[in-house]
Design an enzyme around this catalytic site. Structure first.
Site, PDB file in Angstrom:
ATOM      1  N   HIS A 305       0.853  -1.201   0.000  1.00 32.18           N
ATOM      2  CA  HIS A 305       0.000   0.000   0.000  1.00 32.18           C
ATOM      3  C   HIS A 305       0.884   1.245   0.000  1.00 32.18           C
ATOM      4  O   HIS A 305       1.946   1.258   0.625  1.00 32.18           O
ATOM      5  CB  HIS A 305      -0.908   0.020   1.242  1.00 32.18           C
ATOM      6  N   ASP A 362      -7.891  -5.258  -0.152  1.00 39.91           N
ATOM      7  CA  ASP A 362      -8.365  -6.103  -1.269  1.00 39.91           C
ATOM      8  C   ASP A 362      -8.018  -7.558  -1.100  1.00 39.91           C
ATOM      9  O   ASP A 362      -8.496  -8.411  -1.853  1.00 39.91           O
ATOM     10  CB  ASP A 362      -7.765  -5.576  -2.590  1.00 39.91           C
TER      11      ASP A 362
HETATM   12  C1  SDX Z   1      -6.133   0.094  -3.036  1.00 40.24           C
HETATM   13  O1  SDX Z   1      -4.445   4.652  -2.173  1.00 40.24           O
HETATM   14  C2  SDX Z   1      -5.357   3.999  -1.562  1.00 40.24           C
HETATM   15  O2  SDX Z   1      -5.739   4.336  -0.511  1.00 40.24           O
HETATM   16  C3  SDX Z   1      -5.895   2.788  -2.307  1.00 40.24           C
HETATM   17  C4  SDX Z   1      -6.929   1.955  -1.568  1.00 40.24           C
HETATM   18  C5  SDX Z   1      -8.225   2.720  -1.341  1.00 40.24           C
HETATM   19  O3  SDX Z   1      -8.957   2.325  -0.425  1.00 40.24           O
HETATM   20  O4  SDX Z   1      -8.506   3.630  -2.177  1.00 40.24           O
HETATM   21  O5  SDX Z   1      -6.372   1.556  -0.320  1.00 40.24           O
HETATM   22  C6  SDX Z   1      -7.290   0.708  -2.352  1.00 40.24           C
HETATM   23  O6  SDX Z   1      -5.870   0.424  -4.153  1.00 40.24           O
HETATM   24  C7  SDX Z   1      -5.245  -0.872  -2.266  1.00 40.24           C
HETATM   25  C8  SDX Z   1      -4.039  -1.365  -3.107  1.00 40.24           C
HETATM   26  C9  SDX Z   1      -4.529  -2.464  -4.055  1.00 40.24           C
HETATM   27  N1  SDX Z   1      -3.458  -2.832  -4.994  1.00 40.24           N
HETATM   28  C10 SDX Z   1      -2.817  -4.008  -4.964  1.00 40.24           C
HETATM   29  O7  SDX Z   1      -2.968  -4.855  -4.087  1.00 40.24           O
HETATM   30  C11 SDX Z   1      -1.870  -4.252  -6.145  1.00 40.24           C
HETATM   31  C12 SDX Z   1      -0.520  -4.791  -5.619  1.00 40.24           C
HETATM   32  N2  SDX Z   1       0.115  -3.701  -4.866  1.00 40.24           N
HETATM   33  C13 SDX Z   1       1.067  -2.896  -5.614  1.00 40.24           C
HETATM   34  O8  SDX Z   1       0.802  -2.681  -6.965  1.00 40.24           O
HETATM   35  C14 SDX Z   1       1.557  -1.697  -4.809  1.00 40.24           C
HETATM   36  O9  SDX Z   1       1.876  -2.151  -3.556  1.00 40.24           O
HETATM   37  C15 SDX Z   1       0.666  -0.474  -4.667  1.00 40.24           C
HETATM   38  C16 SDX Z   1       0.221   0.038  -5.970  1.00 40.24           C
HETATM   39  C17 SDX Z   1      -0.514  -0.779  -3.817  1.00 40.24           C
HETATM   40  C18 SDX Z   1       1.498   0.605  -3.955  1.00 40.24           C
HETATM   41  O10 SDX Z   1       2.513   0.920  -4.806  1.00 40.24           O
HETATM   42  P1  SDX Z   1       3.619   2.074  -4.444  1.00 40.24           P
HETATM   43  O11 SDX Z   1       3.299   2.741  -3.175  1.00 40.24           O
HETATM   44  O12 SDX Z   1       3.808   2.925  -5.652  1.00 40.24           O
HETATM   45  O13 SDX Z   1       4.863   1.235  -4.142  1.00 40.24           O
HETATM   46  P2  SDX Z   1       5.870   0.712  -5.249  1.00 40.24           P
HETATM   47  O14 SDX Z   1       5.106   0.173  -6.428  1.00 40.24           O
HETATM   48  O15 SDX Z   1       6.885   1.773  -5.492  1.00 40.24           O
HETATM   49  O16 SDX Z   1       6.541  -0.553  -4.507  1.00 40.24           O
HETATM   50  C19 SDX Z   1       7.570  -0.345  -3.554  1.00 40.24           C
HETATM   51  C20 SDX Z   1       8.414  -1.604  -3.682  1.00 40.24           C
HETATM   52  C21 SDX Z   1       8.812  -1.906  -5.127  1.00 40.24           C
HETATM   53  O17 SDX Z   1      10.060  -2.561  -5.085  1.00 40.24           O
HETATM   54  P3  SDX Z   1      11.400  -1.639  -5.392  1.00 40.24           P
HETATM   55  O18 SDX Z   1      11.179  -0.976  -6.754  1.00 40.24           O
HETATM   56  O19 SDX Z   1      11.479  -0.624  -4.249  1.00 40.24           O
HETATM   57  O20 SDX Z   1      12.523  -2.618  -5.397  1.00 40.24           O
HETATM   58  O21 SDX Z   1       7.654  -2.750  -3.246  1.00 40.24           O
HETATM   59  C22 SDX Z   1       7.484  -3.642  -4.352  1.00 40.24           C
HETATM   60  C23 SDX Z   1       7.783  -2.879  -5.610  1.00 40.24           C
HETATM   61  O22 SDX Z   1       8.298  -3.752  -6.606  1.00 40.24           O
HETATM   62  N3  SDX Z   1       6.080  -4.054  -4.312  1.00 40.24           N
HETATM   63  C24 SDX Z   1       5.645  -5.307  -4.471  1.00 40.24           C
HETATM   64  C25 SDX Z   1       4.258  -5.236  -4.312  1.00 40.24           C
HETATM   65  N4  SDX Z   1       3.897  -3.980  -4.080  1.00 40.24           N
HETATM   66  C26 SDX Z   1       5.030  -3.249  -4.078  1.00 40.24           C
HETATM   67  N5  SDX Z   1       6.290  -6.476  -4.730  1.00 40.24           N
HETATM   68  C27 SDX Z   1       5.508  -7.568  -4.831  1.00 40.24           C
HETATM   69  N6  SDX Z   1       4.168  -7.600  -4.686  1.00 40.24           N
HETATM   70  C28 SDX Z   1       3.510  -6.437  -4.420  1.00 40.24           C
HETATM   71  N7  SDX Z   1       2.197  -6.462  -4.272  1.00 40.24           N
END
Ligand code: SDX
Length: 426
Positions: A305, A362
């Site tokens: 998140h 989720d």
């Molecule tokens: C919702 O914003 C809100 O409030 C949203 C929400 C709401 O109520 O409106 O809470 C609802 O959207 C919840 C999130 C649902 N999405 C997912 O579950 C999809 C999987 N999660 C990711 O796509 C990600 O974690 C996000 C999009 C939720 C957050 O992304 P960020 O904050 O931009 O973080 P990032 O993508 O920069 O990740 C940081 C690191 C990365 O590694 P590095 O580049 O630092 O090496 O963490 C890794 C990412 O690769 N990473 C994951 C991961 N999520 C982040 N690795 C594996 N699996 C994951 N799910």
């Protein structure tokens, strides 16, 4: 608090910027005057940027706190019903019994859609994704109300908000019925909000439909857990669309579009598909390794998140609901076993600990929705239905601001500097 300043030393200039203190959370540096000193800020994805003032929802990502108008989500999910939460998100305070009954009656009376809306669905293919239909038909609502709508009149704004809270469930259920070739079911004024939605989704003219109180309670709780979440991507989309003075129905359609993405509201559908693909507890290590592999685009859907860095308090409540619903419906779901084991393994894995990745709202919602009988392609529609109150509450708050401005970010330009154009014939 005394006027606090942040001083930016840059190119021999000393620029003083006000520091503003919130009611709760991080102080903010007010950069509105930075432009006149010749600089913009740069923050793609808005990792550290506050876009507005708001009094609706507060999130403390470090401590897993989510408050709606000051009330913790765990208390609201167990002590209030969704319409009470809708009232307080919109109006700022929890309703009295009299206010609640009047609000419930108002919402109930707006649940029917214009009969012309029924015709929109005939233009879709049967296999159209329900989110595509919800996005299109919600936008089409603006064609029924545009002319008599003054968005600068608070009462007319509230009437639009009530219409949207009332009609989105009807449109959502119509999208589902269209996709399975069953007749639309009209709303019923004798049913509660969640019961009415379940009846429009699952009843058929050929026989009576009995609504399970356990399922209705679980549905209502899911609505509450998804009601609002500060300035997330879809709410920010609604605010930006609304900042131009656009019709509120069109703004909510923009919010539906933004929520659809798998990184946002589409994660619950993607998460359940991922759990089904993993299939068994034995396969989990392989997928954990895929999620950690930088060369593999696979991510664990339902994990991570932008704001929460230790726990998503909604996931905690959702996990409890998972167990309650499956127990009350006397069902078990092997995917729950996979989900619980995936959560356990992931939370012990150094990569997930380091990246602060844990289940978000989720992760479990898909399992509860599946147990209730909601088809996977309707999961994000349920999320959009639930979030409509958050979207309209932020839109209403923004449109009520004295000096509301159109949102217009700047950029870091990296294209060509000016050059002469030579027409082809030369
Ligand atoms: C919702 O914003 C809100 O409030 C949203 C929400 C709401 O109520 O409106 O809470 C609802 O959207 C919840 C999130 C649902 N999405 C997912 O579950 C999809 C999987 N999660 C990711 O796509 C990600 O974690 C996000 C999009 C939720 C957050 O992304 P960020 O904050 O931009 O973080 P990032 O993508 O920069 O990740 C940081 C690191 C990365 O590694 P590095 O580049 O630092 O090496 O963490 C890794 C990412 O690769 N990473 C994951 C991961 N999520 C982040 N690795 C594996 N699996 C994951 N799910």
């Amino acid at each position: 608090m005394a006027d606090r300043k942040a001083t930016l030393q840059i190119d021999g200039q000393s620029i003083e910027l006000p520091v503003l203190s919130p009611a709760a959370g991080k102080d903010v540096v007010d950069v509105r005057t930075l432009g006149k000193h010749g600089y913009f800020t740069f923050d793609p994805g808005f990792l550290a940027t506050g876009s507005c003032e708001s009094a609706i929802t507060y999130i403390d990502g470090e401590n897993g706190v989510l408050l709606h108008r000051g009330y913790p989500i765990g208390e609201l999910a167990t002590k209030a019903d969704y319409l009470e939460v809708c009232y307080m998100l919109l109006h700022g305070e929890a309703p009295t019994e009299e206010q609640y009954q009047e609000f419930k009656s108002t919402i109930t009376k707006h649940t029917m859609v214009h009969q012309g809306i029924h015709n929109f669905f005939n233009g879709f293919r049967r296999d159209a994704h329900p989110m595509a239909m919800l996005c299109a038909v919600t936008g089409a609502l603006s064609s029924f109300y545009h002319d008599d709508l003054d968005i600068h009149d608070e009462n007319q704004r509230l009437r639009s908000a009530y219409r949207l809270i009332a009609k989105i469930p009807t449109i959502a259920a119509m999208a589902y019925k269209f996709s399975i070739g069953q007749p639309f079911v009209y709303p019923r004024n004798d049913l509660g909000y969640a019961e009415n939605f379940l009846n429009m989704m699952f009843s058929v003219p050929a026989e009576d439909y009995e609504i399970s109180p356990a399922v209705a309670r679980a549905m209502d709780r899911i609505f509450t857990l998804h009601a609002d979440h500060e300035q997330n991507a879809s709410t920010s989309t609604v605010r930006l669309a609304g900042s131009s003075g656009a019709n509120p129905y069109a703004c909510i359609a923009a919010g539906v579009a933004s929520l659809w993405g798998p990184a946002h509201g589409g994660a619950n559908e993607a998460c359940l598909r991922m759990l089904a693909e993993i299939g068994s507890v034995e396969n989990i290590p392989k997928y954990i390794e895929k999620a950690k592999d930088k060369n593999d685009p696979f991510r664990l859907m339902g994990f991570g998140h932008r704001v929460y860095k230790n726990t998503d308090p909604r996931a905690t409540v959702m996990r409890e609901s998972c167990h309650e619903v499956l127990k009350e419906l006397n069902r078990d779901d092997p995917l729950l076993d996979v989900a619980m084991e995936l959560e356990r393994i992931a939370l012990e894995d150094d990569y997930f600990i380091e990246k602060k990745l844990f289940p978000n709202v989720d992760f479990y919602s898909g399992i509860v929705l599946k147990a209730i009988g909601i088809p996977t392609n309707m999961f994000t529609v349920i999320f959009a239905l639930s979030r409509t109150v958050g979207w309209v509450s932020h839109w209403h708050e923004m449109m009520g601001e004295a000096n509301q401005k159109i949102g217009r970010p700047r950029q870091l330009y990296t294209g060509y500097t000016q050059r002469e154009f030579s027409p082809i014939k030369k």
